[in-house]
Motif scaffolding. Structure first.
Motif, PDB file in Angstrom:
ATOM      1  N   PRO A 140       0.832  -1.198   0.000  1.00  0.00           N
ATOM      2  CA  PRO A 140       0.000   0.000   0.000  1.00  0.00           C
ATOM      3  C   PRO A 140       0.875   1.259   0.000  1.00  0.00           C
ATOM      4  N   GLU A 141       0.535   2.234  -0.848  1.00  0.00           N
ATOM      5  CA  GLU A 141       1.394   3.398  -1.047  1.00  0.00           C
ATOM      6  C   GLU A 141       1.633   4.195   0.233  1.00  0.00           C
ATOM      7  N   TYR A 142       0.664   4.207   1.141  1.00  0.00           N
ATOM      8  CA  TYR A 142       0.800   5.038   2.342  1.00  0.00           C
ATOM      9  C   TYR A 142       1.801   4.473   3.354  1.00  0.00           C
ATOM     10  N   LEU A 143       2.139   3.183   3.225  1.00  0.00           N
ATOM     11  CA  LEU A 143       3.044   2.557   4.181  1.00  0.00           C
ATOM     12  C   LEU A 143       4.505   2.816   3.833  1.00  0.00           C
ATOM     13  N   LYS A 144       5.304   3.146   4.830  1.00  0.00           N
ATOM     14  CA  LYS A 144       6.751   3.211   4.662  1.00  0.00           C
ATOM     15  C   LYS A 144       7.297   1.780   4.643  1.00  0.00           C
ATOM     16  N   SER A 188      -3.628  -5.942   1.524  1.00  0.00           N
ATOM     17  CA  SER A 188      -3.229  -4.605   1.071  1.00  0.00           C
ATOM     18  C   SER A 188      -4.455  -3.719   0.874  1.00  0.00           C
ATOM     19  N   GLU A 223       7.328  -0.046   8.011  1.00  0.00           N
ATOM     20  CA  GLU A 223       5.976  -0.437   8.424  1.00  0.00           C
ATOM     21  C   GLU A 223       5.479  -1.633   7.609  1.00  0.00           C
ATOM     22  N   ASP A 246      -5.398  -0.385   2.960  1.00  0.00           N
ATOM     23  CA  ASP A 246      -5.640   0.870   2.243  1.00  0.00           C
ATOM     24  C   ASP A 246      -6.915   1.550   2.727  1.00  0.00           C
ATOM     25  N   LYS A 275      -5.996   2.584   6.590  1.00  0.00           N
ATOM     26  CA  LYS A 275      -4.764   3.384   6.730  1.00  0.00           C
ATOM     27  C   LYS A 275      -4.072   3.143   8.069  1.00  0.00           C
ATOM     28  N   TYR A 276      -4.020   1.892   8.481  1.00  0.00           N
ATOM     29  CA  TYR A 276      -3.365   1.552   9.749  1.00  0.00           C
ATOM     30  C   TYR A 276      -1.856   1.449   9.553  1.00  0.00           C
ATOM     31  N   ARG A 277      -1.110   1.975  10.546  1.00  0.00           N
ATOM     32  CA  ARG A 277       0.346   1.912  10.506  1.00  0.00           C
ATOM     33  C   ARG A 277       0.838   0.982  11.624  1.00  0.00           C
TER      34      ARG A 277
END
Length: 320
Positions: A108-112, A279, A115, A283, A286-288
């Motif tokens: 998922p794009e939001y994850l570093k 994934s 993470e 998305d 949006k959990y980190r």
């Protein structure tokens, strides 16, 4: 490339310079950015799983990674060079890993990257446990030992269920924030509740205790209990091992029958399609995941000891 190699069971890993693996037509080559360290790695290192899956030495250890695809086989159509992917796979403690494309998924794009490295093993375990239980969104589930890396992913993914959990006191606030109905520490008695299903992350005598909270017709799925005959048959193990596991799991299966329930031992399987599903779920919410200590590959043995001590919140990672 550098890789962490197990030469003898119960011994420290050795950092070796070896050739970058060559890929087949169905594989991709991943330049690893982070690999996660799990209790599973210590079990393999100590030879504890050889009765289930005999491991041949020398062995590059590691079961979970995130990285970037640097080359692809001619049969790979859904991925391209440069894609950021993660996977549950073998030989993750290395700078490059060759893996069949059916076991990977895009991150998922939001994850570093750090993470993302926390996701595959725990999330696949949760999804496969849910499938064994055939749980529906109105069902209640108790997760024991939820303050570990499994609970860190399972709780946010389980929002459609009525979740109860137990674990360390320092994880209680986060668990409640993630939607847990009730969280039990060591000083609390969870046997007063009743649930449809249990995911057991503790094992031992605690597994027997958890049968008491199941509604009739419920299921207990254990990640730490004893393998049984159902598990042996699912892996198509030899007749001898089926007999051994029949007796190994007999007390647990009898305890389950006494309360009108089922016992299941599970061993997570790598699965790219399920990871793709995860994934999508991540998305949406949006959990980190919580990142814990980060070690270099040269400090892999220290990282394995940190996981064995199990005294911190957050996934232990190797930065490559």
């Amino acid at each position: 490339m550098k890789a962490a190699v197990l030469n003898n069971f119960k011994s420290d890993l050795e950092i070796k310079e070896i050739d970058i693996p060559k890929i087949t037509d169905d594989e991709v080559l991943i330049k690893v950015t982070y690999a996660a360290v799990n209790p599973l790695d210590n079990l393999i290192k100590d030879g504890a799983l050889n009765i289930i899956t005999p491991y041949k030495l020398p062995l590059i250890l590691g079961n979970e990674l995130v990285g970037v695809i640097t080359s692809i086989g001619k049969n790979v159509k859904k991925f391209k060079v440069g894609d950021r992917v993660y996977a549950m796979c073998e030989k993750a403690f290395a700078e490059y890993v060759a893996i069949n494309h059916k076991y990977i998924a895009k991150v998922p794009e939001y994850l570093k990257d750090d993470e993302a490295a926390c996701v595959p093993l725990a999330s696949l375990t949760f999804l496969q446990a849910i499938k064994i239980m055939n749980a529906k969104n109105e069902n209640s589930i108790f997760i024991s030992g939820a303050s570990g890396s499994f609970g860190n992913l399972a709780l946010p993914l389980a929002k459609e269920f009525k979740i109860y959990a137990s674990g360390n006191a320092n994880f209680k606030q986060k668990a409640l924030e993630l939607g847990v109905c009730e969280y039990f520490t060591k000083s609390d008695d969870y046997t007063k509740i009743k649930v449809d299903f249990v995911i057991d992350c503790i094992g031992g005598n605690e597994t027997f205790k958890q049968f008491k909270i199941l509604n009739k017709g419920g299921k207990l799925v254990s990640l730490k209990g004893m393998p049984d005959i159902k598990f042996a048959k699912s892996l198509k193990l030899s007749k001898l091992k089926q007999i051994l596991f029949y007796f190994a799991g007999l007390k647990l299966n009898n305890a389950a029958k006494k309360v009108g329930c089922e016992y299941h031992f599970m061993f997570v399987n790598k699965n790219g399609e399920e990871l793709k599903q995860i994934s999508s779920m991540l998305d949406n919410i949006k959990y980190r995941p919580s990142v814990g200590e980060i070690f270099s590959l040269n400090d892999i043995n220290q990282a394995l000891k940190s996981v064995k001590n199990n005294n911190k919140i957050g996934k232990v990672l190797i930065r490559l």
